[in-house]
Scaffold this motif. Structure first.
Motif, PDB file in Angstrom:
ATOM      1  N   LYS A 164      -5.706 -13.991  -6.760  1.00 24.35           N
ATOM      2  CA  LYS A 164      -5.639 -13.215  -8.002  1.00 24.35           C
ATOM      3  C   LYS A 164      -5.026 -11.841  -7.747  1.00 24.35           C
ATOM      4  CE  LYS A 164      -9.583 -15.480 -10.251  1.00 24.35           C
ATOM      5  NZ  LYS A 164     -10.981 -15.295 -10.739  1.00 24.35           N
ATOM      6  N   PHE A 165      -5.430 -11.237  -6.646  1.00 27.70           N
ATOM      7  CA  PHE A 165      -4.911  -9.911  -6.303  1.00 27.70           C
ATOM      8  C   PHE A 165      -3.411  -9.981  -6.009  1.00 27.70           C
ATOM      9  CE2 PHE A 165      -3.977  -6.676  -3.024  1.00 27.70           C
ATOM     10  CZ  PHE A 165      -4.278  -5.540  -3.760  1.00 27.70           C
ATOM     11  N   ALA A 166      -2.999 -10.960  -5.197  1.00 21.39           N
ATOM     12  CA  ALA A 166      -1.586 -11.109  -4.852  1.00 21.39           C
ATOM     13  C   ALA A 166      -0.748 -11.402  -6.092  1.00 21.39           C
ATOM     14  CB  ALA A 166      -1.412 -12.209  -3.813  1.00 21.39           C
ATOM     15  N   THR A 167      -1.301 -12.165  -7.024  1.00 23.77           N
ATOM     16  CA  THR A 167      -0.595 -12.458  -8.272  1.00 23.77           C
ATOM     17  C   THR A 167      -0.362 -11.189  -9.078  1.00 23.77           C
ATOM     18  OG1 THR A 167      -1.525 -14.697  -8.374  1.00 23.77           O
ATOM     19  CG2 THR A 167      -0.733 -13.762 -10.439  1.00 23.77           C
ATOM     20  N   GLU A 168      -1.372 -10.320  -9.141  1.00 27.24           N
ATOM     21  CA  GLU A 168      -1.231  -9.045  -9.845  1.00 27.24           C
ATOM     22  C   GLU A 168      -0.181  -8.156  -9.183  1.00 27.24           C
ATOM     23  OE1 GLU A 168      -2.564  -7.756 -12.529  1.00 27.24           O
ATOM     24  OE2 GLU A 168      -4.265  -9.019 -13.048  1.00 27.24           O
ATOM     25  N   VAL A 169      -0.223  -8.088  -7.849  1.00 31.39           N
ATOM     26  CA  VAL A 169       0.712  -7.231  -7.116  1.00 31.39           C
ATOM     27  C   VAL A 169       2.151  -7.693  -7.302  1.00 31.39           C
ATOM     28  CG1 VAL A 169       1.431  -6.498  -4.806  1.00 31.39           C
ATOM     29  CG2 VAL A 169      -0.988  -6.429  -5.439  1.00 31.39           C
ATOM     30  N   SER A 170       2.385  -9.001  -7.202  1.00 24.77           N
ATOM     31  CA  SER A 170       3.746  -9.505  -7.372  1.00 24.77           C
ATOM     32  C   SER A 170       4.221  -9.315  -8.813  1.00 24.77           C
ATOM     33  CB  SER A 170       3.836 -10.973  -6.955  1.00 24.77           C
ATOM     34  OG  SER A 170       2.989 -11.784  -7.729  1.00 24.77           O
ATOM     35  N   ALA A 171       3.300  -9.347  -9.783  1.00 27.39           N
ATOM     36  CA  ALA A 171       3.677  -9.101 -11.178  1.00 27.39           C
ATOM     37  C   ALA A 171       4.176  -7.673 -11.368  1.00 27.39           C
ATOM     38  CB  ALA A 171       2.484  -9.369 -12.096  1.00 27.39           C
ATOM     39  N   ILE A 172       3.521  -6.734 -10.718  1.00 20.98           N
ATOM     40  CA  ILE A 172       3.978  -5.342 -10.773  1.00 20.98           C
ATOM     41  C   ILE A 172       5.369  -5.226 -10.158  1.00 20.98           C
ATOM     42  CG2 ILE A 172       3.538  -2.992  -9.950  1.00 20.98           C
ATOM     43  CD1 ILE A 172       0.539  -3.688 -10.009  1.00 20.98           C
ATOM     44  N   THR A 173       5.586  -5.954  -9.064  1.00 16.71           N
ATOM     45  CA  THR A 173       6.863  -5.908  -8.346  1.00 16.71           C
ATOM     46  C   THR A 173       8.032  -6.340  -9.222  1.00 16.71           C
ATOM     47  OG1 THR A 173       5.828  -6.276  -6.185  1.00 16.71           O
ATOM     48  CG2 THR A 173       8.139  -6.891  -6.401  1.00 16.71           C
ATOM     49  N   VAL A 174       7.887  -7.422  -9.961  1.00 15.49           N
ATOM     50  CA  VAL A 174       9.019  -7.955 -10.734  1.00 15.49           C
ATOM     51  C   VAL A 174       9.351  -7.112 -11.955  1.00 15.49           C
ATOM     52  CG1 VAL A 174       8.539 -10.309  -9.977  1.00 15.49           C
ATOM     53  CG2 VAL A 174       7.641  -9.537 -12.180  1.00 15.49           C
ATOM     54  N   MET A 175       8.470  -6.170 -12.281  1.00 12.42           N
ATOM     55  CA  MET A 175       8.741  -5.312 -13.437  1.00 12.42           C
ATOM     56  C   MET A 175       9.624  -4.115 -13.093  1.00 12.42           C
ATOM     57  SD  MET A 175       5.261  -5.343 -15.756  1.00 12.42           S
ATOM     58  CE  MET A 175       4.119  -4.853 -14.472  1.00 12.42           C
ATOM     59  N   LYS A 176       9.967  -3.996 -11.805  1.00 12.89           N
ATOM     60  CA  LYS A 176      10.816  -2.884 -11.367  1.00 12.89           C
ATOM     61  C   LYS A 176      12.020  -3.419 -10.604  1.00 12.89           C
ATOM     62  CE  LYS A 176       7.224  -0.873  -9.369  1.00 12.89           C
ATOM     63  NZ  LYS A 176       6.426   0.107  -8.596  1.00 12.89           N
ATOM     64  N   GLU A 177      13.078  -2.643 -10.565  1.00  8.06           N
ATOM     65  CA  GLU A 177      14.296  -3.061  -9.876  1.00  8.06           C
ATOM     66  C   GLU A 177      14.207  -2.827  -8.377  1.00  8.06           C
ATOM     67  OE1 GLU A 177      17.450  -0.893 -11.788  1.00  8.06           O
ATOM     68  OE2 GLU A 177      17.774  -2.488 -13.266  1.00  8.06           O
ATOM     69  N   GLY A 178      14.994  -3.628  -7.632  1.00  8.22           N
ATOM     70  CA  GLY A 178      15.093  -3.438  -6.195  1.00  8.22           C
ATOM     71  C   GLY A 178      14.083  -4.248  -5.424  1.00  8.22           C
ATOM     72  N   GLY A 179      14.094  -4.064  -4.091  1.00  7.48           N
ATOM     73  CA  GLY A 179      13.197  -4.787  -3.207  1.00  7.48           C
ATOM     74  C   GLY A 179      11.969  -3.968  -2.877  1.00  7.48           C
ATOM     75  N   GLN A 180      11.932  -3.378  -1.675  1.00  6.67           N
ATOM     76  CA  GLN A 180      10.757  -2.643  -1.224  1.00  6.67           C
ATOM     77  C   GLN A 180      10.383  -1.484  -2.137  1.00  6.67           C
ATOM     78  OE1 GLN A 180      11.231  -1.582   2.943  1.00  6.67           O
ATOM     79  NE2 GLN A 180      11.999  -3.623   3.421  1.00  6.67           N
ATOM     80  N   ASP A 181      11.364  -0.872  -2.769  1.00  8.66           N
ATOM     81  CA  ASP A 181      11.072   0.245  -3.661  1.00  8.66           C
ATOM     82  C   ASP A 181      10.234  -0.184  -4.855  1.00  8.66           C
ATOM     83  OD1 ASP A 181      12.482   1.957  -2.041  1.00  8.66           O
ATOM     84  OD2 ASP A 181      14.328   1.864  -3.214  1.00  8.66           O
ATOM     85  N   SER A 182      10.276  -1.475  -5.191  1.00  6.28           N
ATOM     86  CA  SER A 182       9.509  -1.959  -6.336  1.00  6.28           C
ATOM     87  C   SER A 182       8.085  -2.363  -5.962  1.00  6.28           C
ATOM     88  CB  SER A 182      10.221  -3.171  -6.967  1.00  6.28           C
ATOM     89  OG  SER A 182      10.162  -4.302  -6.114  1.00  6.28           O
ATOM     90  N   PHE A 183       7.772  -2.393  -4.669  1.00  2.00           N
ATOM     91  CA  PHE A 183       6.445  -2.817  -4.233  1.00  2.00           C
ATOM     92  C   PHE A 183       5.416  -1.735  -4.569  1.00  2.00           C
ATOM     93  CE2 PHE A 183       8.277  -5.494  -0.475  1.00  2.00           C
ATOM     94  CZ  PHE A 183       8.942  -6.297  -1.396  1.00  2.00           C
ATOM     95  N   PRO A 184       4.287  -2.112  -5.169  1.00  2.75           N
ATOM     96  CA  PRO A 184       3.288  -1.106  -5.540  1.00  2.75           C
ATOM     97  C   PRO A 184       2.481  -0.603  -4.350  1.00  2.75           C
ATOM     98  CG  PRO A 184       2.501  -3.285  -6.097  1.00  2.75           C
ATOM     99  CD  PRO A 184       3.923  -3.463  -5.629  1.00  2.75           C
ATOM    100  N   THR A 185       2.006   0.616  -4.481  1.00  3.16           N
ATOM    101  CA  THR A 185       1.119   1.209  -3.478  1.00  3.16           C
ATOM    102  C   THR A 185      -0.332   0.893  -3.836  1.00  3.16           C
ATOM    103  OG1 THR A 185       0.897   3.270  -4.719  1.00  3.16           O
ATOM    104  CG2 THR A 185       2.732   3.122  -3.139  1.00  3.16           C
TER     105      THR A 185
END
Length: 303
Positions: free
Chosen positions: A272-293
Motif C-alpha cells: 500500500k505504501f509503495a503504491t502511494e509513493v509511485s502514484a506521487i511519482t507519476v504526477m511529476k515530470e522526470g525520473g529521480q526528481d519526481s521521487f517523493p521524500t
C-alpha cells in the motif's frame, strides 16, 4: 538498529523526450519538450530509498565524463553513499520517449554499466555484509547479478531482484531470491505465458512463486500490482491520479517497498505504501526528481 540497503546496478543519464506519439518508420516527428536528468534502474532505486531516509549505498560504474559527474553528484546530494561508484569509460545513457498519458518507450546505452565485474563485488564483500537488503536489476552483466545472489545466499541479507530488463535465470539462482519483482512483460518472458489481465498476472505470479519459494510481486502499471507468497495472492489497485510521466515509477515502487520492509511494515502495508509513493511519482515530470521524500509522504507513513 538502522537497516541499510546496498543497491548494485546501473546508473544512466536520462534524456527524456515528451511527444504526442512515436514517429512512423522513416518519419521525422517534432517533439514537444526535452528533460534531462539522472536515471538508471539501480540509481533510481537507490535514490528513492535515500529520499525516504534509508541509509543507502550505491555500487556501480559511470564514465569519466560530465554525465558521470552529474549522476554521482545527484545521488550524493540526496544522501546516497557513492564511495563504491567507480569511474571508467563512458556513462550509460537512457533515451526515453514519454507519451501524453505518461506511458513511455525507453532505449538504453549500457556504457560503463557493462564494465562492472565480479572482482568489483569481491573487493567490497565485507562492506556488503553490513547491509540488511541488497537490491539488484539486470542493467549490469548477468553473471555479476548471479554471483551476488550466490555469494550472499547464506547470509541474513534479504535479496531483492528486479528482473528488468527481463533475462533468463536458472531455478538454482531464483531459489535464493527473497523478493522477485517483475512487470507484466518481464513476467511473461520468464514464464512464456501471456500477461494481459489481472487474472493472468496472478497465475503467472503463482508460477514464479513456485520456482523461487519466496515472495513474488507482479506490477501492472496503472492497473496496480499483485503480491504472491506461499500462503496467498493479493491484488492492489493503483491509485487513480493524473499521470504526467511514468518514468522511474517502477523503481520508485521498489525503493518504497524496501523502505517499508526496513521499517518492519507487514507486506500488505508495504504494498500500500509503495503504491502511494509511485502514484506521487507519476504526477511529476522526470525520473529521480519526481521521487517523493519522506516529508512528502509523511501523511501515509502510519498505515
Amino acid at each position: 538498529m538502522t537497516k541499510r540497503v546496498a543497491v548494485i546496478g546501473s546508473l544512466n543519464y536520462d534524456i527524456i523526450v515528451k511527444q504526442q506519439r512515436m514517429p512512423h518508420q522513416g518519419e521525422t516527428f517534432i517533439a514537444d519538450a526535452l528533460i534531462q536528468g539522472p536515471g538508471g534502474k539501480g540509481a533510481n532505486q537507490a535514490a528513492q530509498c535515500a529520499k525516504l531516509g534509508m541509509p543507502t549505498m550505491m555500487i556501480g560504474k559511470v564514465g569519466q565524463d560530465r554525465f558521470g559527474d552529474a549522476l554521482v553528484g545527484s545521488l550524493a546530494a540526496i544522501g546516497v553513499d557513492t564511495s563504491y561508484v567507480k569511474r571508467i569509460g563512458s556513462t550509460g545513457l537512457g533515451v526515453v520517449h514519454v507519451m501524453p498519458d505518461g506511458d513511455y518507450y525507453s532505449s538504453i546505452l549500457k556504457g560503463a554499466n557493462e564494465l562492472l565485474t565480479i572482482q568489483d563485488i569481491e573487493e567490497i564483500a565485507e562492506e556488503l555484509k553490513e547491509a540488511s537488503f541488497i537490491i539488484l536489476q539486470q542493467e549490469i552483466p548477468h553473471h555479476v547479478t548471479e554471483h551476488v545472489i550466490e555469494r550472499f545466499k547464506d547470509s541474513q541479507i534479504q535479496i531483492v531482484l528486479n528482473n528488468a530488463p527481463a533475462r533468463s535465470i536458472s531455478k538454482n539462482i531464483l531459489q535464493y531470491v527473497d523478493l522477485l519483482v517483475v512487470n507484466e512483460s518481464e513476467a511473461a518472458y520468464m514464464t512464456g505465458q501471456p500477461v494481459t489481465t489481472i487474472a493472468e498476472a496472478t497465475e503467472t505470479g503463482k508460477e514464479l512463486q513456485q520456482i523461487t519459494g519466496n515472495t513474488v510481486i507482479v506490477t501492472l502499471g496503472k492497473e496496480g500490482s499483485i503480491v504472491v507468497n506461499s500462503k496467498d495472492s493479493i491484488y492492489f489497485p493503483a491509485k487513480k491520479v493524473n499521470a504526467v510521466d511514468a518514468t522511474g515509477a517502477g523503481d520508485s515502487f521498489i525503493g518504497a517497498l524496501v523502505y517499508g520492509l526496513s521499517q518492519g511494515f507487514l507486506l500488505e502495508e508495504c504494498m500500500k505504501f509503495a503504491t502511494e509513493v509511485s502514484a506521487i511519482t507519476v504526477m511529476k515530470e522526470g525520473g529521480q526528481d519526481s521521487f517523493p521524500t519522506k516529508a512528502e509522504v509523511s501523511r501515509i507513513l502510519v498505515i
